[in-house]
Write a protein that holds these residues in place. Structure first.
Motif, PDB file in Angstrom:
ATOM      1  N   LEU A   9       0.835  -1.201   0.000  1.00 54.24           N
ATOM      2  CA  LEU A   9       0.000   0.000   0.000  1.00 54.24           C
ATOM      3  C   LEU A   9       0.867   1.247   0.000  1.00 54.24           C
ATOM      4  N   GLY A  10       2.014   1.149  -0.663  1.00 58.11           N
ATOM      5  CA  GLY A  10       2.889   2.314  -0.758  1.00 58.11           C
ATOM      6  C   GLY A  10       4.333   1.919  -0.549  1.00 58.11           C
ATOM      7  N   ALA A  11       5.206   2.861  -0.970  1.00 58.23           N
ATOM      8  CA  ALA A  11       6.642   2.586  -0.920  1.00 58.23           C
ATOM      9  C   ALA A  11       7.136   2.402   0.504  1.00 58.23           C
ATOM     10  N   ASP A  12       6.357   2.897   1.465  1.00 54.01           N
ATOM     11  CA  ASP A  12       6.818   2.837   2.848  1.00 54.01           C
ATOM     12  C   ASP A  12       6.242   1.639   3.594  1.00 54.01           C
ATOM     13  N   MET A  13       5.663   0.684   2.873  1.00 50.63           N
ATOM     14  CA  MET A  13       5.066  -0.465   3.556  1.00 50.63           C
ATOM     15  C   MET A  13       5.808  -1.753   3.216  1.00 50.63           C
ATOM     16  N   ASP A  14       6.353  -2.405   4.238  1.00 49.03           N
ATOM     17  CA  ASP A  14       7.011  -3.700   4.060  1.00 49.03           C
ATOM     18  C   ASP A  14       6.160  -4.827   4.616  1.00 49.03           C
ATOM     19  N   GLU A  15       5.345  -4.503   5.621  1.00 50.68           N
ATOM     20  CA  GLU A  15       4.554  -5.535   6.273  1.00 50.68           C
ATOM     21  C   GLU A  15       3.257  -4.926   6.786  1.00 50.68           C
ATOM     22  N   GLY A  16       2.356  -5.768   7.223  1.00 49.97           N
ATOM     23  CA  GLY A  16       1.092  -5.277   7.768  1.00 49.97           C
ATOM     24  C   GLY A  16       0.588  -6.239   8.821  1.00 49.97           C
ATOM     25  N   ARG A  17      -0.205  -5.709   9.742  1.00 50.82           N
ATOM     26  CA  ARG A  17      -0.777  -6.566  10.795  1.00 50.82           C
ATOM     27  C   ARG A  17      -2.262  -6.730  10.515  1.00 50.82           C
ATOM     28  N   PHE A 207       0.526  15.325 -20.519  1.00 51.77           N
ATOM     29  CA  PHE A 207       1.922  15.073 -20.142  1.00 51.77           C
ATOM     30  C   PHE A 207       2.024  13.740 -19.405  1.00 51.77           C
ATOM     31  N   PRO A 208       1.905  12.649 -20.145  1.00 52.74           N
ATOM     32  CA  PRO A 208       1.944  11.328 -19.487  1.00 52.74           C
ATOM     33  C   PRO A 208       3.268  11.041 -18.802  1.00 52.74           C
ATOM     34  N   ASP A 209       4.311  11.819 -19.150  1.00 49.97           N
ATOM     35  CA  ASP A 209       5.608  11.582 -18.497  1.00 49.97           C
ATOM     36  C   ASP A 209       5.643  12.134 -17.067  1.00 49.97           C
ATOM     37  N   MET A 210       4.550  12.734 -16.619  1.00 44.51           N
ATOM     38  CA  MET A 210       4.469  13.185 -15.221  1.00 44.51           C
ATOM     39  C   MET A 210       3.574  12.254 -14.389  1.00 44.51           C
ATOM     40  N   ASN A 211       2.868  11.350 -15.058  1.00 49.07           N
ATOM     41  CA  ASN A 211       1.815  10.582 -14.407  1.00 49.07           C
ATOM     42  C   ASN A 211       2.086   9.083 -14.578  1.00 49.07           C
ATOM     43  N   GLY A 212       2.827   8.515 -13.654  1.00 50.01           N
ATOM     44  CA  GLY A 212       3.152   7.100 -13.777  1.00 50.01           C
ATOM     45  C   GLY A 212       4.180   6.694 -12.747  1.00 50.01           C
ATOM     46  N   PHE A 213       4.902   5.630 -13.074  1.00 50.52           N
ATOM     47  CA  PHE A 213       5.784   5.012 -12.069  1.00 50.52           C
ATOM     48  C   PHE A 213       7.143   4.638 -12.667  1.00 50.52           C
ATOM     49  N   TRP A 214       8.175   4.824 -11.874  1.00 48.15           N
ATOM     50  CA  TRP A 214       9.509   4.316 -12.218  1.00 48.15           C
ATOM     51  C   TRP A 214       9.681   2.987 -11.495  1.00 48.15           C
ATOM     52  N   ARG A 215       9.725   1.907 -12.284  1.00 48.38           N
ATOM     53  CA  ARG A 215       9.835   0.573 -11.678  1.00 48.38           C
ATOM     54  C   ARG A 215      10.851  -0.257 -12.441  1.00 48.38           C
ATOM     55  N   ASP A 216      11.697  -0.953 -11.701  1.00 50.59           N
ATOM     56  CA  ASP A 216      12.682  -1.866 -12.289  1.00 50.59           C
ATOM     57  C   ASP A 216      13.491  -1.197 -13.396  1.00 50.59           C
ATOM     58  N   GLY A 217      13.910   0.015 -13.131  1.00 49.19           N
ATOM     59  CA  GLY A 217      14.818   0.689 -14.052  1.00 49.19           C
ATOM     60  C   GLY A 217      14.175   1.293 -15.283  1.00 49.19           C
ATOM     61  N   ALA A 218      12.852   1.380 -15.313  1.00 51.76           N
ATOM     62  CA  ALA A 218      12.196   1.957 -16.490  1.00 51.76           C
ATOM     63  C   ALA A 218      10.923   2.696 -16.068  1.00 51.76           C
ATOM     64  N   ILE A 297       9.253  13.757  -4.040  1.00 49.77           N
ATOM     65  CA  ILE A 297       8.418  12.821  -4.810  1.00 49.77           C
ATOM     66  C   ILE A 297       8.224  11.532  -4.016  1.00 49.77           C
ATOM     67  N   TYR A 298       7.010  11.007  -4.076  1.00 56.52           N
ATOM     68  CA  TYR A 298       6.692   9.763  -3.364  1.00 56.52           C
ATOM     69  C   TYR A 298       6.920   8.588  -4.319  1.00 56.52           C
ATOM     70  N   PRO A 299       7.993   7.840  -4.125  1.00 53.22           N
ATOM     71  CA  PRO A 299       8.263   6.754  -5.081  1.00 53.22           C
ATOM     72  C   PRO A 299       7.210   5.646  -5.006  1.00 53.22           C
ATOM     73  N   PRO A 300       6.926   4.984  -6.100  1.00 54.27           N
ATOM     74  CA  PRO A 300       7.605   5.041  -7.403  1.00 54.27           C
ATOM     75  C   PRO A 300       7.043   6.109  -8.353  1.00 54.27           C
ATOM     76  N   GLN A 301       6.256   7.077  -7.809  1.00 54.32           N
ATOM     77  CA  GLN A 301       5.767   8.151  -8.675  1.00 54.32           C
ATOM     78  C   GLN A 301       6.957   8.981  -9.179  1.00 54.32           C
ATOM     79  N   VAL A 302       6.680   9.850 -10.144  1.00 52.89           N
ATOM     80  CA  VAL A 302       7.779  10.599 -10.752  1.00 52.89           C
ATOM     81  C   VAL A 302       7.553  12.111 -10.724  1.00 52.89           C
TER      82      VAL A 302
END
Lengths: 360, 82
Positions: A9-17, A207-218, A297-302
């Motif tokens: 549920l976001g870049a800052d979540m590794d686990e959940g209870r 401007f789709p280059d502002m609306n998306g995600f940087w994932r796995d190097g692309a 910026i909140y990753p993986p957003q750009v």
């Protein structure tokens, strides 16, 4: 068999209870149903399911903390034989060591609710200690601060930010908003923040280059436009859940959605899709009086768009000076995906859209 | 409705936005939004709550008359007496 896994549920979540199951074996579920409540470091979240089927078994019990990606439940899909769950056998009496019983009394833990890991399922002192730790009150603020620290550190470590600022005249938008609100009952009035949000969403179409995600190097542009709105929580910290399909919604709908989102963010009843799907962030700190915002910026957003305080300022145009309401808009963007030239055009588009509020 | 009843109603509306608020913490002659940390959305929700509770419709053009706690009570008192 379909596996229902704990989503990120976001870049800052590794686990959940797992706090609570909203379904039981034998229940049919469909896309979008809330099936569980999961506590993340930021909030308790209603977790939706995106498959259809019949719940076969629940593999994780309330109170357990598990990593993202853990299979929480199994479902049978269409065409699969549904297994009717057998009634649970009455629990056999488990051995409990005297030391574990004493420790449970000291820690105020109900020993009957503890799963034993000792020989023949006996409850050990370690089981009691683990159960006490799991039921300890959560320091929500400390957890949230840690989550923000992790996400923002990752952002600054991995994302080569560039920043642009633009002063946007708002005389037309402010006059339009005043006239519009004069016609509306108080519960349906619009805020300038909604016009700004809609302008950002519409600009994302161009401007789709502002609306998306940087994932796995692309970079992967998002076909949907779900701006995450930064909402400060009264107890401290912030959260940025998404408003879905903001570019397609009329301003009145967007205002209702935003009001509802802020209310639910502050009362702790957000949905998992609202936390996992923002495609760009919009933050507005104008109410706090700042001139401008240069966000992280909140990753993986750009990209992130910030708005500062709306105030009357001197404005020079066609050789004459006047006083107009203006706002400072800023863009923080990922240089791996776009350049300053594109960012400048994006901000200029937002400025232009705000000059025609009747078209928003 | 007397001033005390209005005060109770306003506080109840404010607490729907800022549940942690205590009346004793409010400086009656200081800007309310700054004290309670109300952003535009909170402010609008506060006005909606006032409307629902007291039946008072506050136009945007009157927002400037509602800067402090005392000013809000005086405004509502006049509006309800009208």
């Amino acid at each position: 068999m379909i596996e229902f896994k704990l989503p990120s549920l976001g870049a800052d979540m590794d686990e959940g209870r797992l706090v609570e199951w909203k379904v039981k074996p034998g229940d049919p579920v469909k896309r979008g149903d809330v099936v569980a409540v999961v506590d993340t470091s930021k909030a308790a979240v209603d977790v939706e399911i995106w498959q259809e089927g019949i719940v076969q078994s629940l593999l994780v019990q309330p109170g357990e903390t598990v990593p993202v990606g853990t299979v929480l439940a199994l479902l049978s899909g269409e065409g699969e034989a549904a297994v009717v769950p057998a009634p649970a056998p009455s629990p056999a009496r488990r051995p409990v060591s005297p030391l574990a019983r004493k420790r449970a009394r000291e820690l105020g833990v109900d020993i009957e609710r503890i799963e034993g890991t000792g020989p023949s399922g006996s409850v050990t002192e370690q089981d009691v200690a683990r159960a006490a730790e799991a039921s300890a009150p959560v320091d929500r603020q400390a957890q949230m601060r840690q989550a923000i620290a992790a996400a923002m550190s990752r952002s600054k470590r991995e994302i080569p930010h560039y920043y642009l600022g633009e002063t946007i005249p708002l005389a037309t938008a402010a006059a339009w908003l005043t006239a519009c609100n004069a016609e509306r009952p108080v519960a349906e009035r619009l805020l300038m923040a909604v016009l700004q949000l809609k302008a950002v969403a519409l600009a994302c179409r161009e401007f789709p280059d502002m609306n998306g995600f940087w994932r796995d190097g692309a970079y992967v542009a998002s076909s949907a436009i779900h701006p995450g709105v930064a909402i400060s929580l009264r107890s401290g910290g912030l959260i940025a859940p998404a408003i879905h399909d903001a570019a397609d919604k009329p301003l009145g709908t967007l205002m209702r959605d935003l009001t509802d989102l802020v209310r639910r963010a502050r009362s702790g009843s957000l949905r998992s899709s609202e936390l996992s799907e923002p495609t760009i962030t919009v933050t507005n700190l104008g109410d706090q009086g700042v001139e401008s915002v240069f966000g992280v910026i909140y990753p993986p957003q750009v990209a992130l768009v910030g708005f500062g305080r709306i105030a009357e300022r001197p404005w020079a145009e066609n050789g004459s000076l006047s006083i107009r309401p203006t706002v400072s808009a800023s863009l923080s963007a990922d240089h791996r995906v776009s350049d300053g030239h594109r960012g400048a055009l994006f901000l200029a588009d937002i400025r232009e859209l705000l000059q025609h509020p009747e078209r928003l | 409705m007397d001033r005390d009843q209005i005060r109770t109603a306003v506080l109840a509306c404010l607490k729907t936005i800022a549940p942690e608020l205590e009346e004793a913490e409010i400086r009656a002659d200081r800007p309310l939004r700054d004290q309670v940390d109300l952003d535009s959305m909170d402010w609008l929700n506060f006005l909606v709550a006032l409307h629902q509770r007291l039946g008072v419709d506050i136009p945007e053009s009157d927002y400037g008359k509602l800067s402090t706690w005392d000013a809000i009570l005086a405004y509502l008192e006049a509006k309800l007496a009208a």
